[in-house]
Design an enzyme around this catalytic site. Sequence first.
Site, mmCIF file in Angstrom:
data_model
loop_
_atom_site.group_PDB
_atom_site.id
_atom_site.type_symbol
_atom_site.label_atom_id
_atom_site.label_comp_id
_atom_site.label_asym_id
_atom_site.label_seq_id
_atom_site.Cartn_x
_atom_site.Cartn_y
_atom_site.Cartn_z
ATOM 1 N N HIS A 8 1.807 -11.470 -7.554
ATOM 2 C CA HIS A 8 1.962 -11.509 -9.012
ATOM 3 C C HIS A 8 2.842 -12.674 -9.442
ATOM 4 O O HIS A 8 3.581 -13.237 -8.638
ATOM 5 C CB HIS A 8 2.529 -10.189 -9.557
ATOM 6 N N GLU A 132 9.885 -14.407 -5.098
ATOM 7 C CA GLU A 132 10.015 -13.039 -4.603
ATOM 8 C C GLU A 132 9.093 -12.914 -3.387
ATOM 9 O O GLU A 132 7.948 -13.380 -3.427
ATOM 10 C CB GLU A 132 9.583 -12.049 -5.696
HETATM 11 CO CO CO Z 1 8.114 -9.432 -9.233
#
Ligand code: CO
Length: 145
Positions: A8, A132
Site C-alpha cells: 500500500h 514501511e
Molecule cells: Co502503512
Amino acid sequence: MKIGRLNHVGVATPDVEAAAKRYADLYGASDATPAKAFPQLGVKVIFVSVPNMQIELIEPLGEASPIHKFLDKNPKGGQHHMCFEVPDIIAARDAMVERGATVLGTGEPYIGAHGVPVIFVHPKNTGGVLIELMQDPALYDGEGA
Ligand code: CO
C-alpha cells in the site's frame, strides 16, 4: 533481504472519510473499507482497494498521534509512506540495521493496521521517503511481534 510486493501507499489526511470520497468521486475507486480507529497506533484508517494494492488513508487520532507532525507541515495532507511486503519481518529488521539504516521507534516490529508486524525505516535512508516493511500476510502465523 529483498523487498517484495508493494502492499500500500500511505496518505495522511485531516479527514479520511472526505479523502475516500475524493478517490471514489474523482477516480472511481469506490472499494473502500469503513473507517477504523486504532487508538494504540494513534490513527484512524480507511483502506481504498485498487486492483494491485491499497491506498491507506490515515487521519491522526489522539494527542500523541505520529501523524500530527506530518499534517503540521502538510495541512491538507499528502503522501506519507510506501509499504512493501517482506517474507520475514525479523530478518528484514536485522538486514536494515546491518545495512546501516535507522529503524524508527524501539526497532522492534509491532502490529500495524493490517494486523501483521511492521517496521518503519527513516526517510533519511531513502531520499526522503518513509518506508514501511510489513510481514507478508500470507506468511504470517501470528508469532513474532
Ligand atoms: Co502503512
